[in-house]
Design a protein around this motif. Structure first.
Motif, short mmCIF file in Angstrom:
data_model
loop_
_atom_site.label_atom_id
_atom_site.label_comp_id
_atom_site.label_asym_id
_atom_site.label_seq_id
_atom_site.Cartn_x
_atom_site.Cartn_y
_atom_site.Cartn_z
N GLY A 363 0.83 -1.21 0.00
CA GLY A 363 0.00 0.00 0.00
C GLY A 363 0.86 1.25 0.00
O GLY A 363 0.56 2.23 -0.68
N ALA A 364 1.95 1.20 0.77
CA ALA A 364 2.89 2.34 0.86
C ALA A 364 4.00 2.17 -0.17
O ALA A 364 5.19 2.24 0.15
N TRP A 365 3.64 1.95 -1.43
CA TRP A 365 4.62 1.69 -2.50
C TRP A 365 5.60 2.84 -2.67
O TRP A 365 6.72 2.65 -3.12
N ASN A 366 5.17 4.05 -2.29
CA ASN A 366 6.03 5.22 -2.46
C ASN A 366 7.23 5.23 -1.50
O ASN A 366 8.14 6.03 -1.63
N PHE A 367 7.22 4.31 -0.51
CA PHE A 367 8.37 4.14 0.39
C PHE A 367 8.99 2.75 0.20
O PHE A 367 9.48 2.13 1.14
N LYS A 368 8.94 2.28 -1.05
CA LYS A 368 9.39 0.93 -1.40
C LYS A 368 10.83 0.67 -0.95
O LYS A 368 11.11 -0.37 -0.35
N LYS A 369 11.74 1.58 -1.24
CA LYS A 369 13.16 1.38 -0.89
C LYS A 369 13.33 1.20 0.61
O LYS A 369 14.04 0.31 1.08
N GLU A 370 12.68 2.07 1.37
CA GLU A 370 12.76 2.01 2.84
C GLU A 370 12.19 0.69 3.36
O GLU A 370 12.76 0.05 4.25
N ILE A 371 11.07 0.25 2.79
CA ILE A 371 10.40 -0.99 3.21
C ILE A 371 11.22 -2.22 2.84
O ILE A 371 11.40 -3.13 3.66
N PHE A 372 11.74 -2.26 1.63
CA PHE A 372 12.54 -3.43 1.18
C PHE A 372 13.78 -3.61 2.05
O PHE A 372 14.19 -4.74 2.34
#
Length: 395
Positions: A363-372
């Protein structure tokens, strides 16, 4: 809105940040028709049916900018740039949220305007000078009497939430020094179209700005953009540096470069938006197909980061609790509630994705780098993320 040609219909949508309590699940939710259009005169792209500010921004507003390391770092870097380049004595932030930007400055230097009193209190308790007000002419006149003029005004992801842009800039003109600087950042319309991020449209995002559209509004109020920074934040944003026309500061080549990109892509042509609408419809079909295939193979899907953007996707694609078991989220105000419209339970983020999960909808794809980075163990053990942009796929 007047003079708008509609090009996209995202169906009936609930208020994007109206997370439901258990005792509200059987009540009828307020919904509105989410249609998007382009103004033939200004080239501004906007939703067709703006919702009352008081319904959207109140004492239960759940968003906290401090929940994202990406946002905090961006604010820190901007604060360094502001102090170095502009050396303002007094700074005003419109939409100060929980103080993530203004905390980078001396308390004597900054003023915050935040209409959501529950988050405004967070900053006030830390000793910052904040007002629980909506940004309009009345607020600007009040501040002028109490605080005097300011040297720099900053606003991130807020100006696009206010319907009356003419009043916004008239109000800014009143309180900003003649040689002062206005910095605003918001999602980029060009990036939205290129990446097919139709979820940038929801009730709070009344506008998604292009340089061309924003310039047409600013020139009515004798403002002009003199520099642009492109940012990765929120899936691609623009940071506009704006001055009054009487300020002789030179206009950098970044403005000309951005305009060239927008014109080349066809930002000013209705055909560009009709093609976008076709891609959005195709995206809906593809995403739903991915979800159904996973569920038919007896796999479980959870959601990660329940956002206002995800509300648009879930409701437009009709993805409910039959397809997504639950969402996990770090924001306390969302936990133990249910997603608007689709009624998927939201739980506290446990610090990792649990071992019985194979698929996660981002859902928060715009923080993909942080999440990955945070979820490297999930990825190592073969866990997969589902994403809708630029085209629906499993990562």
């Amino acid at each position: 809105m007047k003079n708008n040609i509609n090009f996209l219909d995202l169906g009936l949508q609930p208020l994007a940040n109206n997370y439901l309590k258990k005792n509200q699940l059987n009540r009828k939710e307020k919904k509105y028709r989410l249609k998007i259009g382009i103004n033939i005169g200004t080239k501004l792209v906007s939703i067709n049916q703006p919702i009352s500010s008081k319904l959207m921004f109140n004492n239960k507003y759940p968003y906290r900018s401090s929940m994202s390391k990406t946002m905090l770092k961006s604010f820190q870097n901007l604060a360094v740039l502001i102090n170095k380049k502009f050396k303002p004595k007094k700074i005003l932030e419109i939409g100060s949220n929980d103080g993530s930007f203004i905390k980078n400055f001396s308390k004597k230097k900054v003023i915050g305007i935040e209409p959501c009193s529950n988050v405004e209190k967070i900053t006030k308790k830390k000793g910052f000078n904040t007002y629980p007000l909506y940004w309009n002419l009345k607020t600007a006149k009040k501040l002028l009497i109490k605080e005097g003029k300011v040297d720099l005004i900053y606003s991130a992801n807020t100006i696009s939430h206010i319907e009356n842009l003419d009043e916004v800039f008239r109000s800014i003109d009143i309180i900003l020094n003649d040689n002062g600087i206005l910095i605003i950042e918001d999602p980029s319309l060009l990036e939205c179209l290129k990446k097919n991020t139709y979820d940038q449209f929801y009730n709070e995002h009344i506008y998604v700005f292009s340089l061309i559209g924003l310039e047409n509004v600013l020139k009515k109020h004798n403002f002009e953009i003199f520099h642009i920074q492109t940012l990765e934040i929120h899936g691609g944003s623009n940071r506009y540096f704006i001055k009054k026309r009487i300020n002789k500061k030179k206009i950098s080549s970044s403005v000309k470069d951005q305009k060239k990109k927008e014109m080349k892509y066809g930002i000013n042509k209705i055909s560009t938006y009709r093609k976008f609408a076709k891609r959005v419809k195709l995206s809906k079909k593809k995403l739903k197909k991915i979800f159904l295939k996973i569920i038919l193979n007896d796999n479980k899907i959870i959601g990660y980061g329940v956002t206002a953007k995800s509300t648009t996707i879930l409701n437009y694609c009709k993805i409910g609790n039959d397809l997504v078991s639950y969402f996990i989220d770090t924001t306390k105000a969302k936990q133990n509630k249910y997603t608007p419209g689709t009624k998927i339970p939201i739980f506290k983020y446990p610090g990792f994705i649990e071992k019985d999960i194979d698929f996660v909808f981002l859902g928060a794809w715009n923080f993909k780098k942080e999440i990955f980075k945070k979820e490297k163990n999930f990825i190592k053990r073969g866990g997969k993320f589902i994403i809708h942009t630029p085209t629906p796929k499993i990562l």
